[in-house]
Design an enzyme around this catalytic site. Sequence first.
Site, mmCIF file in Angstrom:
data_model
loop_
_atom_site.group_PDB
_atom_site.id
_atom_site.type_symbol
_atom_site.label_atom_id
_atom_site.label_comp_id
_atom_site.label_asym_id
_atom_site.label_seq_id
_atom_site.Cartn_x
_atom_site.Cartn_y
_atom_site.Cartn_z
ATOM 1 N N HIS A 17 8.137 -8.686 -30.038
ATOM 2 C CA HIS A 17 6.680 -8.508 -30.038
ATOM 3 C C HIS A 17 5.958 -9.806 -29.661
ATOM 4 O O HIS A 17 4.796 -10.019 -30.037
ATOM 5 C CB HIS A 17 6.173 -8.021 -31.400
ATOM 6 C CG HIS A 17 6.909 -6.828 -31.923
ATOM 7 N ND1 HIS A 17 6.694 -5.543 -31.463
ATOM 8 C CD2 HIS A 17 7.912 -6.727 -32.847
ATOM 9 C CE1 HIS A 17 7.498 -4.712 -32.085
ATOM 10 N NE2 HIS A 17 8.257 -5.403 -32.931
ATOM 11 N N SER A 57 0.729 -24.443 -4.480
ATOM 12 C CA SER A 57 -0.665 -24.012 -4.495
ATOM 13 C C SER A 57 -1.409 -24.725 -3.378
ATOM 14 O O SER A 57 -1.127 -25.888 -3.078
ATOM 15 C CB SER A 57 -1.306 -24.339 -5.854
ATOM 16 O OG SER A 57 -2.713 -24.216 -5.794
ATOM 17 N N ASN A 116 8.252 -12.438 -6.472
ATOM 18 C CA ASN A 116 8.503 -11.688 -5.243
ATOM 19 C C ASN A 116 9.449 -10.530 -5.515
ATOM 20 O O ASN A 116 9.241 -9.403 -5.035
ATOM 21 C CB ASN A 116 9.086 -12.632 -4.185
ATOM 22 C CG ASN A 116 9.286 -11.971 -2.844
ATOM 23 O OD1 ASN A 116 10.149 -11.121 -2.679
ATOM 24 N ND2 ASN A 116 8.503 -12.380 -1.865
ATOM 25 N N VAL A 125 10.440 12.375 5.574
ATOM 26 C CA VAL A 125 10.807 11.603 4.384
ATOM 27 C C VAL A 125 12.145 10.901 4.600
ATOM 28 O O VAL A 125 12.329 9.735 4.222
ATOM 29 C CB VAL A 125 10.861 12.523 3.148
ATOM 30 C CG1 VAL A 125 11.405 11.767 1.936
ATOM 31 C CG2 VAL A 125 9.477 13.078 2.843
ATOM 32 N N ARG A 132 13.339 9.651 7.158
ATOM 33 C CA ARG A 132 13.213 8.468 8.013
ATOM 34 C C ARG A 132 12.813 7.230 7.217
ATOM 35 O O ARG A 132 12.746 6.132 7.764
ATOM 36 C CB ARG A 132 12.203 8.725 9.132
ATOM 37 C CG ARG A 132 12.705 9.730 10.160
ATOM 38 C CD ARG A 132 11.688 9.950 11.269
ATOM 39 N NE ARG A 132 12.180 10.911 12.244
ATOM 40 C CZ ARG A 132 12.942 10.616 13.295
ATOM 41 N NH1 ARG A 132 13.294 9.360 13.495
ATOM 42 N NH2 ARG A 132 13.342 11.545 14.133
#
Length: 696
Positions: A399, A523, A537, A570, A572
Amino acid sequence: MGSSRALALFLLCALLPAPPISVSAALLFGGGKSAKAAGADMEWRPATATWYGEAEGDGSDGGACGYGTLVDVVPMKARVGSVSPVLFKDGEGCGACYKVKCLDRGICSRRAVTVIVTDECPGGLCAFGRTHFDLSGAAYSRMAVAGAGGRLRDRGQLNVVYRRTACKYGGKNIAFRVNEGSTNFWLSLLVEFEDGEGDIGSMQMKQMVGAPLDWAGRSLEELRSLPDHDTFCLMALSPLDGRYDRFVKELMPFFSEFGLIRYRVLIEIKWLLKLSQIPEITEVPQFSKEAQAFLNAIIEDFCIDDAKEVKKIEKVTNHDVKAVEYFLKQRCSSNPEIAKVSEFFHFGCTSEDINNLSHALALKEGVNRVMFPAMIDICRALCSLATQNSGYPMLARTHGQPASPTTVGKEMANFAARLSDIGKSFSEVKILGKFAGAVGNYNADVVAYPEVDWPKVAEEFVRSLGLQFNPYVTQIEPHDYISKLFNLFTQFNNVLTDFDRDMWSYISLGYFKQIPKAGEVGSSTMPHKINPIDFENSDGNLCQANSILSGISMKLPISRMQRDLTDSTVLRNLGMGLGHSLLAYKATIRGISKVQVNESRLAEDLEQTWEVLAEPIQTVMRRYGIPEPYEKLKELTRGQAVTKDSMQQFIDGLDIPEEVRSKLSKLTPHSYTGLAEDLARDIEKWVDLESGFQIK
């Protein structure tokens, strides 16, 4: 899993059948430099040593490094040794050479013996971070002055000094051996000898000049050679084909339009060859060896220019499968034997007979050759993280709040076990195919050749392609197996998402440090930033992958009556879900390679949370009959600032045996990890990568 982990260099061969390759390796330091200039260890360090086996024996066969009987022959003969984990380094220390000498001038020679690491010694003198050498009897005896080998061995354990040294193998520079367990999809090389200073610093594999590539490799070479490839990547609608194309290009030969056309060509030709083997179909006699070679060459040599020719025909037919049939008729018109029976291309077939087998082959080959090796890489990396960091205590959080401590390695082992367990389920998936005509009943086949056992012929044909046969179908194979397969990928991806987010949190807490990469920017405005971009990613691509994979899994089993066209578009997109998954897997591997444990931060958090010892103390109080133990610890710790001193004061006031009080007093948040370290070390006993991650 093999115990020679880092020594065995596992090299993914993405494009198989494997072409001839040349392997070259570079040592981190070596060559003609002096030992000091090359970076060899010139400092003697303290250690202990023992011996094993026969008094003048060469050492035992095998060992964790995987050298087997090589330890019995020169250059290893009589020079082998087991070392403690601090030198074994989870296999990275295998093959390293050390000079070892004892210090008692009354019995020890001034010269050092050179030994080669071939094994790891577990427990005993090798445990608890000690530096220890367990040498063959012959190597141990060589540390003594002449004639004193027996007396030296009688001493058993010795204090010694050691240093890393160059390995000298007369007439040998570096040698490799292909390990047992190498498959068509996984090449495992053992570095047998490294002559000179240092370790393997880099390794490269490349295609040997003049060696033939298989069809998948050739198609990628053609793609790379296109003059406008960079422009295409800039304008690509899908990021998989644009920004990320270099990470997922291995999937292109299987799931691209080129791949689909090529598989259709293969099915049409294989079916014509099958027809020629059916005695009742006298109109298609057995082909000569020359004709068979001609047909097989169309498959083997199929290239992007051939696919473009099919697309040119499709512009006229407006039907992709019919375009393949016409392409083959044109291509075979120059061969009289085949031209005579060219109307038997696509005989008795509906387009879906061709398409379902094409998609099935693409899935089987693409998943086995590209996806599974990447998934195995992740499992191996997690096992390494677990064993290497098995003993680092870490504050657990439930938690989001401090909980009973664990170890870094144990938390990595949890994910290795979960992912490898999913891997076993892939072997249960059967890649199915049908070849039963327009509505699954062989209607046209039976009218044309009623004497032929068409269900038997269809089953033989489908199985000859390496697929399982589905006898009960409509116009389409119902795609239930694709749903099962993609649901497993979704499950694997969910667990990996859990790992990515945990790693993100651990990095945020400072438990892991990220290794900065030269030239990389974290950054655009904050120069100090090193962001966990690889795990982020991966997390994002797993989300995208699962949305596609789950969408395909839910849609494909549903088709109106005997067939509607909704599955065509679909299907493909099979490569899209797998492509985002592969992109995520590679990002996770990069992320793992950039982190290292921050011991000081782990220790700092543990030192501030003495309240976690409330659990073991109240449990011991229950054993000795002290009333309301939970409530007493709750009053002491919940919402209170708990210190080492306040916890000790509480323990001192307990009515328990003195020896029990002493044990509780020695307990700290750092040591209260239960069996976490053992569980992490044992993970490789539970992770099975041999029977899983394969579709047969």
